[in-house]
Design a protein around this motif. Structure first.
Motif, PDB file in Angstrom:
ATOM      1  N   ALA A 143       0.827  -1.202   0.000  1.00 54.96           N
ATOM      2  CA  ALA A 143       0.000   0.000   0.000  1.00 54.96           C
ATOM      3  C   ALA A 143       0.868   1.261   0.000  1.00 54.96           C
ATOM      4  CB  ALA A 143      -0.930   0.001   1.205  1.00 54.96           C
ATOM      5  N   ALA A 144       1.967   1.224   0.742  1.00 51.64           N
ATOM      6  CA  ALA A 144       2.869   2.379   0.794  1.00 51.64           C
ATOM      7  C   ALA A 144       3.527   2.620  -0.557  1.00 51.64           C
ATOM      8  CB  ALA A 144       3.926   2.166   1.872  1.00 51.64           C
ATOM      9  N   ILE A 145       3.993   1.547  -1.192  1.00 51.82           N
ATOM     10  CA  ILE A 145       4.613   1.681  -2.520  1.00 51.82           C
ATOM     11  C   ILE A 145       3.589   2.199  -3.531  1.00 51.82           C
ATOM     12  CG2 ILE A 145       5.626   0.387  -4.435  1.00 51.82           C
ATOM     13  CD1 ILE A 145       6.871  -1.475  -2.323  1.00 51.82           C
ATOM     14  N   GLY A 146       2.376   1.647  -3.455  1.00 54.95           N
ATOM     15  CA  GLY A 146       1.328   2.085  -4.367  1.00 54.95           C
ATOM     16  C   GLY A 146       0.969   3.544  -4.158  1.00 54.95           C
ATOM     17  N   THR A 147       0.884   3.972  -2.901  1.00 54.99           N
ATOM     18  CA  THR A 147       0.540   5.360  -2.606  1.00 54.99           C
ATOM     19  C   THR A 147       1.626   6.307  -3.109  1.00 54.99           C
ATOM     20  OG1 THR A 147      -0.701   4.679  -0.645  1.00 54.99           O
ATOM     21  CG2 THR A 147      -0.032   6.988  -0.776  1.00 54.99           C
ATOM     22  N   ALA A 148       2.885   5.952  -2.889  1.00 49.56           N
ATOM     23  CA  ALA A 148       3.991   6.787  -3.370  1.00 49.56           C
ATOM     24  C   ALA A 148       3.981   6.869  -4.896  1.00 49.56           C
ATOM     25  CB  ALA A 148       5.320   6.219  -2.875  1.00 49.56           C
ATOM     26  N   SER A 149       3.667   5.756  -5.552  1.00 50.71           N
ATOM     27  CA  SER A 149       3.611   5.743  -7.011  1.00 50.71           C
ATOM     28  C   SER A 149       2.480   6.623  -7.525  1.00 50.71           C
ATOM     29  CB  SER A 149       3.432   4.305  -7.517  1.00 50.71           C
ATOM     30  OG  SER A 149       4.504   3.474  -7.093  1.00 50.71           O
ATOM     31  N   VAL A 150       1.331   6.535  -6.865  1.00 51.51           N
ATOM     32  CA  VAL A 150       0.192   7.362  -7.268  1.00 51.51           C
ATOM     33  C   VAL A 150       0.515   8.841  -7.076  1.00 51.51           C
ATOM     34  CG1 VAL A 150      -2.176   7.993  -6.665  1.00 51.51           C
ATOM     35  CG2 VAL A 150      -1.538   5.592  -6.855  1.00 51.51           C
ATOM     36  N   ALA A 151       1.136   9.183  -5.949  1.00 52.72           N
ATOM     37  CA  ALA A 151       1.476  10.581  -5.678  1.00 52.72           C
ATOM     38  C   ALA A 151       2.442  11.131  -6.718  1.00 52.72           C
ATOM     39  CB  ALA A 151       2.077  10.704  -4.281  1.00 52.72           C
ATOM     40  N   ALA A 152       3.336  10.260  -7.223  1.00 50.89           N
ATOM     41  CA  ALA A 152       4.357  10.708  -8.167  1.00 50.89           C
ATOM     42  C   ALA A 152       3.851  10.779  -9.603  1.00 50.89           C
ATOM     43  CB  ALA A 152       5.571   9.778  -8.087  1.00 50.89           C
ATOM     44  N   TRP A 153       2.990   9.808  -9.982  1.00 49.87           N
ATOM     45  CA  TRP A 153       2.658   9.674 -11.399  1.00 49.87           C
ATOM     46  C   TRP A 153       1.183   9.847 -11.755  1.00 49.87           C
ATOM     47  CZ3 TRP A 153       6.110   5.210 -10.073  1.00 49.87           C
ATOM     48  CH2 TRP A 153       7.449   5.538 -10.301  1.00 49.87           C
ATOM     49  N   VAL A 154       0.324   9.963 -10.750  1.00 53.28           N
ATOM     50  CA  VAL A 154      -1.107  10.172 -11.031  1.00 53.28           C
ATOM     51  C   VAL A 154      -1.562  11.389 -10.221  1.00 53.28           C
ATOM     52  CG1 VAL A 154      -3.359   9.053 -11.207  1.00 53.28           C
ATOM     53  CG2 VAL A 154      -1.293   7.652 -11.187  1.00 53.28           C
ATOM     54  N   PRO A 155      -1.140  12.588 -10.634  1.00 54.06           N
ATOM     55  CA  PRO A 155      -1.375  13.787  -9.821  1.00 54.06           C
ATOM     56  C   PRO A 155      -2.829  14.236  -9.753  1.00 54.06           C
ATOM     57  CG  PRO A 155      -0.445  14.383 -11.947  1.00 54.06           C
ATOM     58  CD  PRO A 155      -0.394  12.881 -11.876  1.00 54.06           C
ATOM     59  N   GLY A 156      -3.675  13.818 -10.673  1.00 56.13           N
ATOM     60  CA  GLY A 156      -5.048  14.308 -10.698  1.00 56.13           C
ATOM     61  C   GLY A 156      -6.044  13.448  -9.966  1.00 56.13           C
ATOM     62  N   ILE A 157      -5.562  12.592  -9.074  1.00 55.25           N
ATOM     63  CA  ILE A 157      -6.437  11.619  -8.423  1.00 55.25           C
ATOM     64  C   ILE A 157      -7.535  12.271  -7.585  1.00 55.25           C
ATOM     65  CG2 ILE A 157      -4.829  11.429  -6.480  1.00 55.25           C
ATOM     66  CD1 ILE A 157      -5.717   8.588  -6.093  1.00 55.25           C
ATOM     67  N   ALA A 158      -7.265  13.436  -6.999  1.00 58.52           N
ATOM     68  CA  ALA A 158      -8.246  14.066  -6.109  1.00 58.52           C
ATOM     69  C   ALA A 158      -9.547  14.393  -6.841  1.00 58.52           C
ATOM     70  CB  ALA A 158      -7.660  15.335  -5.500  1.00 58.52           C
ATOM     71  N   ALA A 159      -9.472  14.632  -8.144  1.00 57.24           N
ATOM     72  CA  ALA A 159     -10.662  15.026  -8.902  1.00 57.24           C
ATOM     73  C   ALA A 159     -11.680  13.907  -9.010  1.00 57.24           C
ATOM     74  CB  ALA A 159     -10.252  15.509 -10.290  1.00 57.24           C
ATOM     75  N   TRP A 160     -11.191  12.663  -9.099  1.00 59.50           N
ATOM     76  CA  TRP A 160     -12.125  11.547  -9.295  1.00 59.50           C
ATOM     77  C   TRP A 160     -12.139  10.548  -8.139  1.00 59.50           C
ATOM     78  CZ3 TRP A 160      -8.951   7.276  -9.487  1.00 59.50           C
ATOM     79  CH2 TRP A 160      -7.651   7.461  -9.973  1.00 59.50           C
ATOM     80  N   LEU A 161     -11.421  10.831  -7.065  1.00 59.81           N
ATOM     81  CA  LEU A 161     -11.427   9.922  -5.924  1.00 59.81           C
ATOM     82  C   LEU A 161     -12.810   9.833  -5.261  1.00 59.81           C
ATOM     83  CD1 LEU A 161      -9.725   7.996  -4.269  1.00 59.81           C
ATOM     84  CD2 LEU A 161      -9.032   9.914  -2.820  1.00 59.81           C
ATOM     85  N   PRO A 162     -13.556  10.945  -5.082  1.00 61.17           N
ATOM     86  CA  PRO A 162     -14.897  10.813  -4.493  1.00 61.17           C
ATOM     87  C   PRO A 162     -15.814   9.916  -5.318  1.00 61.17           C
ATOM     88  CG  PRO A 162     -14.168  13.090  -4.422  1.00 61.17           C
ATOM     89  CD  PRO A 162     -13.182  12.357  -5.272  1.00 61.17           C
ATOM     90  N   TYR A 163     -15.749  10.047  -6.629  1.00 61.09           N
ATOM     91  CA  TYR A 163     -16.544   9.185  -7.513  1.00 61.09           C
ATOM     92  C   TYR A 163     -16.170   7.717  -7.318  1.00 61.09           C
ATOM     93  CZ  TYR A 163     -17.354   6.702 -11.927  1.00 61.09           C
ATOM     94  OH  TYR A 163     -17.680   5.769 -12.870  1.00 61.09           O
ATOM     95  N   THR A 164     -14.872   7.447  -7.248  1.00 60.62           N
ATOM     96  CA  THR A 164     -14.388   6.077  -7.099  1.00 60.62           C
ATOM     97  C   THR A 164     -14.831   5.465  -5.777  1.00 60.62           C
ATOM     98  OG1 THR A 164     -12.453   6.647  -8.433  1.00 60.62           O
ATOM     99  CG2 THR A 164     -12.323   4.623  -7.135  1.00 60.62           C
ATOM    100  N   VAL A 165     -14.721   6.229  -4.700  1.00 62.11           N
ATOM    101  CA  VAL A 165     -15.118   5.741  -3.380  1.00 62.11           C
ATOM    102  C   VAL A 165     -16.618   5.472  -3.335  1.00 62.11           C
ATOM    103  CG1 VAL A 165     -15.306   6.353  -0.941  1.00 62.11           C
ATOM    104  CG2 VAL A 165     -13.188   6.813  -2.183  1.00 62.11           C
ATOM    105  N   GLY A 166     -17.405   6.409  -3.844  1.00 59.69           N
ATOM    106  CA  GLY A 166     -18.849   6.215  -3.862  1.00 59.69           C
ATOM    107  C   GLY A 166     -19.260   5.020  -4.698  1.00 59.69           C
ATOM    108  N   LEU A 167     -18.610   4.839  -5.848  1.00 62.52           N
ATOM    109  CA  LEU A 167     -18.923   3.704  -6.708  1.00 62.52           C
ATOM    110  C   LEU A 167     -18.586   2.388  -6.027  1.00 62.52           C
ATOM    111  CD1 LEU A 167     -19.908   2.799  -9.528  1.00 62.52           C
ATOM    112  CD2 LEU A 167     -17.503   2.896 -10.276  1.00 62.52           C
ATOM    113  N   GLY A 168     -17.449   2.333  -5.331  1.00 59.10           N
ATOM    114  CA  GLY A 168     -17.074   1.117  -4.618  1.00 59.10           C
ATOM    115  C   GLY A 168     -18.058   0.774  -3.516  1.00 59.10           C
ATOM    116  N   ALA A 169     -18.454   1.778  -2.740  1.00 58.39           N
ATOM    117  CA  ALA A 169     -19.422   1.540  -1.658  1.00 58.39           C
ATOM    118  C   ALA A 169     -20.766   1.086  -2.226  1.00 58.39           C
ATOM    119  CB  ALA A 169     -19.601   2.810  -0.830  1.00 58.39           C
TER     120      ALA A 169
END
Length: 234
Positions: A143-169
């Motif tokens: 999880a730590a490696i994945g989070t660091a990778s996302v922070a480095a290479w997927v900078p726009g995650i905040a825009a669609w994270l609420p959608y992703t969380v809601g869809l998963g729930a």
């Protein structure tokens, strides 16, 4: 449904809809890396409604601390499959995530990414067998490696994270809707809704049919939305 089934169903729903639903919601189509990351995050988010159960996947995040918190949530919500298995909870997870990424910024975004990747790794058994320290440390490390990778290479995650969380729930709630106990979709109303295609959690129908079929379908959806475009470009 089992945690593994919920995680795979979350991954499948995201991968299968990533090429058109986000565009209708945000006006943009996620790139291949965003779809791959979103699939894993949605798999983790599909475990969130089970925060009301002391033996479910979320309870393994912080050991005795998270187990006690899940037990407390279960008591406050009236037990397993009550408030956290409703459309209200789905709306609150999406809205809460939006508020977090908007007001708290990168710290919240990265912390939630870590939690969701941890949950996905645990549910999908991406660690040594068992629930001991080795399995936990492996899950934390991935999880730590994945989070660091996302922070480095997927900078726009905040825009669609609420959608992703809601869809998963939502995927989790609909998955339990297919079981005999059903779910209180309109909580706080007590009426339960069900379409009992799965009569026993962990039974042969779920483990030998649903899980393999959903796994193959997820791989096929990712091939179509992620790897096929990459190969076409190369």
């Amino acid at each position: 449904m089992m945690g593994q089934s919920h995680a795979i169903s979350g991954a499948l729903v995201y991968a299968a809809t990533a090429s058109f639903l986000p565009e209708k919601v945000f006006g943009t189509v996620p790139g291949p890396s965003e779809i791959l990351v979103g699939t894993l995050l949605c798999a983790g988010a599909a475990l969130l409604p089970d925060v009301d159960h002391q033996d479910a996947t979320p309870a393994h995040l912080l050991g005795p601390v998270s187990r006690a918190l899940c037990r407390l949530v279960g008591r406050l919500c009236g037990g397993h499959r009550h408030a956290t298995h409703s459309l209200l909870f789905v709306a609150l997870t999406g809205a809460g995530t939006w508020a977090g990424v908007t007001r708290l910024g990168d710290g919240f975004t990265h912390a939630l990414t870590f939690v969701l990747l941890f949950l996905a790794g645990r549910a999908l058994h991406l660690h040594p067998p068992g629930h001991g320290p080795t399995a936990w440390l492996t899950s934390v490390g991935l999880a730590a490696i994945g989070t660091a990778s996302v922070a480095a290479w997927v900078p726009g995650i905040a825009a669609w994270l609420p959608y992703t969380v809601g869809l998963g729930a939502l995927t989790h709630v609909l998955g339990d809707f297919l079981t005999r106990r059903g779910v209180p979709l309109l909580w706080p109303l007590r009426r339960r809704f069900e379409l009992p295609l799965i009569r026993r959690t962990g039974g042969k129908l779920e483990t030998r049919l649903f899980v393999p079929v959903m796994t193959v379908a997820t791989v096929a959806a990712l091939w179509w939305t992620v790897f096929s475009p990459l190969l076409a470009v190369s």
